[in-house]
Design a protein around this motif. Structure first.
Motif, short mmCIF file in Angstrom:
data_model
loop_
_atom_site.label_atom_id
_atom_site.label_comp_id
_atom_site.label_asym_id
_atom_site.label_seq_id
_atom_site.Cartn_x
_atom_site.Cartn_y
_atom_site.Cartn_z
N LEU A 56 0.86 -1.17 0.00
CA LEU A 56 0.00 0.00 0.00
C LEU A 56 0.91 1.24 0.00
O LEU A 56 1.74 1.38 0.89
N ASP A 57 0.75 2.05 -1.02
CA ASP A 57 1.46 3.33 -1.08
C ASP A 57 0.51 4.40 -0.58
O ASP A 57 -0.69 4.37 -0.87
N PHE A 58 1.05 5.37 0.17
CA PHE A 58 0.18 6.42 0.69
C PHE A 58 0.92 7.75 0.72
O PHE A 58 2.14 7.80 0.83
N GLU A 59 0.13 8.79 0.64
CA GLU A 59 0.60 10.15 0.85
C GLU A 59 -0.43 10.82 1.74
O GLU A 59 -1.62 10.84 1.42
N ILE A 60 0.04 11.30 2.88
CA ILE A 60 -0.88 11.90 3.86
C ILE A 60 -0.39 13.28 4.26
O ILE A 60 0.82 13.54 4.29
N GLU A 61 -1.33 14.14 4.58
CA GLU A 61 -0.99 15.45 5.13
C GLU A 61 -1.08 15.33 6.65
O GLU A 61 -2.17 15.30 7.22
N GLN A 62 0.07 15.27 7.26
CA GLN A 62 0.13 15.07 8.71
C GLN A 62 -0.24 16.34 9.48
O GLN A 62 -0.83 16.29 10.55
N ALA A 63 0.14 17.46 8.93
CA ALA A 63 -0.15 18.78 9.48
C ALA A 63 -0.21 19.71 8.27
O ALA A 63 0.20 19.31 7.18
N PRO A 64 -0.71 20.92 8.41
CA PRO A 64 -0.76 21.80 7.25
C PRO A 64 0.61 21.92 6.58
O PRO A 64 1.62 22.22 7.23
N ASP A 65 0.63 21.57 5.31
CA ASP A 65 1.84 21.61 4.48
C ASP A 65 2.95 20.66 4.91
O ASP A 65 4.11 20.84 4.53
N VAL A 66 2.63 19.63 5.68
CA VAL A 66 3.59 18.59 6.04
C VAL A 66 3.05 17.27 5.48
O VAL A 66 2.14 16.67 6.04
N TRP A 67 3.61 16.87 4.35
CA TRP A 67 3.17 15.67 3.65
C TRP A 67 4.15 14.53 3.89
O TRP A 67 5.36 14.72 3.84
N LEU A 68 3.61 13.35 4.14
CA LEU A 68 4.41 12.15 4.31
C LEU A 68 4.06 11.18 3.19
O LEU A 68 2.89 10.97 2.89
N VAL A 69 5.09 10.58 2.62
CA VAL A 69 4.92 9.55 1.59
C VAL A 69 5.44 8.26 2.18
O VAL A 69 6.54 8.22 2.76
N GLY A 70 4.66 7.20 2.03
CA GLY A 70 5.08 5.93 2.61
C GLY A 70 4.59 4.74 1.83
O GLY A 70 3.80 4.86 0.90
N THR A 71 5.09 3.59 2.25
CA THR A 71 4.71 2.30 1.68
C THR A 71 4.59 1.31 2.82
O THR A 71 5.37 1.36 3.78
N ALA A 72 3.61 0.43 2.72
CA ALA A 72 3.42 -0.59 3.74
C ALA A 72 3.27 -1.96 3.09
O ALA A 72 2.63 -2.09 2.05
N ALA A 73 3.87 -2.94 3.71
CA ALA A 73 3.67 -4.35 3.37
C ALA A 73 3.37 -5.04 4.68
O ALA A 73 4.15 -4.92 5.64
N LEU A 74 2.27 -5.72 4.75
CA LEU A 74 1.86 -6.31 6.02
C LEU A 74 1.76 -7.83 5.92
O LEU A 74 0.83 -8.44 6.44
N THR A 75 2.73 -8.43 5.26
CA THR A 75 2.72 -9.88 5.11
C THR A 75 3.02 -10.55 6.44
O THR A 75 3.91 -10.14 7.18
N GLU A 76 2.24 -11.54 6.76
CA GLU A 76 2.46 -12.31 7.98
C GLU A 76 2.89 -13.71 7.59
O GLU A 76 2.39 -14.24 6.60
N PRO A 77 3.73 -14.36 8.30
CA PRO A 77 4.47 -13.88 9.47
C PRO A 77 5.82 -13.28 9.10
O PRO A 77 6.64 -13.03 9.96
N ASP A 78 6.02 -13.04 7.82
CA ASP A 78 7.32 -12.62 7.31
C ASP A 78 7.86 -11.34 7.91
O ASP A 78 8.59 -11.34 8.87
N TYR A 79 7.47 -10.26 7.30
CA TYR A 79 8.22 -9.03 7.49
C TYR A 79 7.32 -7.83 7.32
O TYR A 79 7.48 -7.05 6.39
N PRO A 80 6.32 -7.65 8.17
CA PRO A 80 5.47 -6.48 8.02
C PRO A 80 6.23 -5.19 8.32
O PRO A 80 7.01 -5.14 9.27
N TYR A 81 6.02 -4.21 7.47
CA TYR A 81 6.70 -2.93 7.68
C TYR A 81 5.88 -1.79 7.11
O TYR A 81 5.05 -1.98 6.23
N ILE A 82 6.16 -0.60 7.62
CA ILE A 82 5.63 0.64 7.08
C ILE A 82 6.82 1.59 6.99
O ILE A 82 7.54 1.78 7.98
#
Length: 150
Positions: A56-82
């Motif tokens: 899952l790729d995401f872009e969120i506005e955490q605060a006014p004009d503060v944007w975060l870009v991220g990726t998440a993989a939540l495979t179990e039991p392997d290696y879930p990460y954000i």
């Protein structure tokens, strides 16, 4: 007077070692949580070309004009990460607190590291403290970066 460096790096957040299912979540539930916590996020599901898994790729506005870009993989039991891409400790800290307090089912289930640490040979994520607010976690992430900023 010293001026603090505004180090930009990637931060990664992981479930506890050996317990990839500790977050008890899916990409769909992460998407819902991001949509509830942040206004008008941009979210896309895709197949990762690296490990051939859904991410899952995401872009969120955490605060006014503060944007975060991220990726998440939540495979179990392997290696879930954000991961958060190209962020400062000041930007990653509030997200880490949200992840720990608002998404993970218990506050002791989040570990973190940075690409700066990994580039310097440290590949073991450290547990986030189960307590402490945004300022505390941001300060912790700053100290983490300072330790590897050579």
């Amino acid at each position: 007077m010293t001026t603090e460096r505004n180090i930009r790096t990637n931060f990664a957040f992981y479930a506890p070692e050996g317990d990839g299912g500790a977050w008890h979540t899916t990409l769909n539930s992460l998407e819902r949580a991001l949509r509830e916590a942040f206004p008008d996020p941009v979210i896309a599901l895709r197949r990762s070309g690296i490990r051939s898994m859904a991410v899952l790729d995401f872009e969120i506005e955490q605060a006014p004009d503060v944007w975060l870009v991220g990726t998440a993989a939540l495979t179990e039991p392997d290696y879930p990460y954000i991961t958060l891409t190209d962020v400062t400790a000041d930007e990653a800290g509030p997200f880490a607190v949200w992840l720990r307090d608002g998404f993970a089912p218990a506050p002791d289930l989040v570990r973190s590291t940075s690409s700066l640490a990994m580039a310097n040979g440290e590949d073991t994520p450290s547990p986030l403290p189960a307590e402490g607010g945004g300022d505390d976690i941001t300060a912790l992430l700053r100290r983490h970066l300072e330790a590897f900023d050579h």
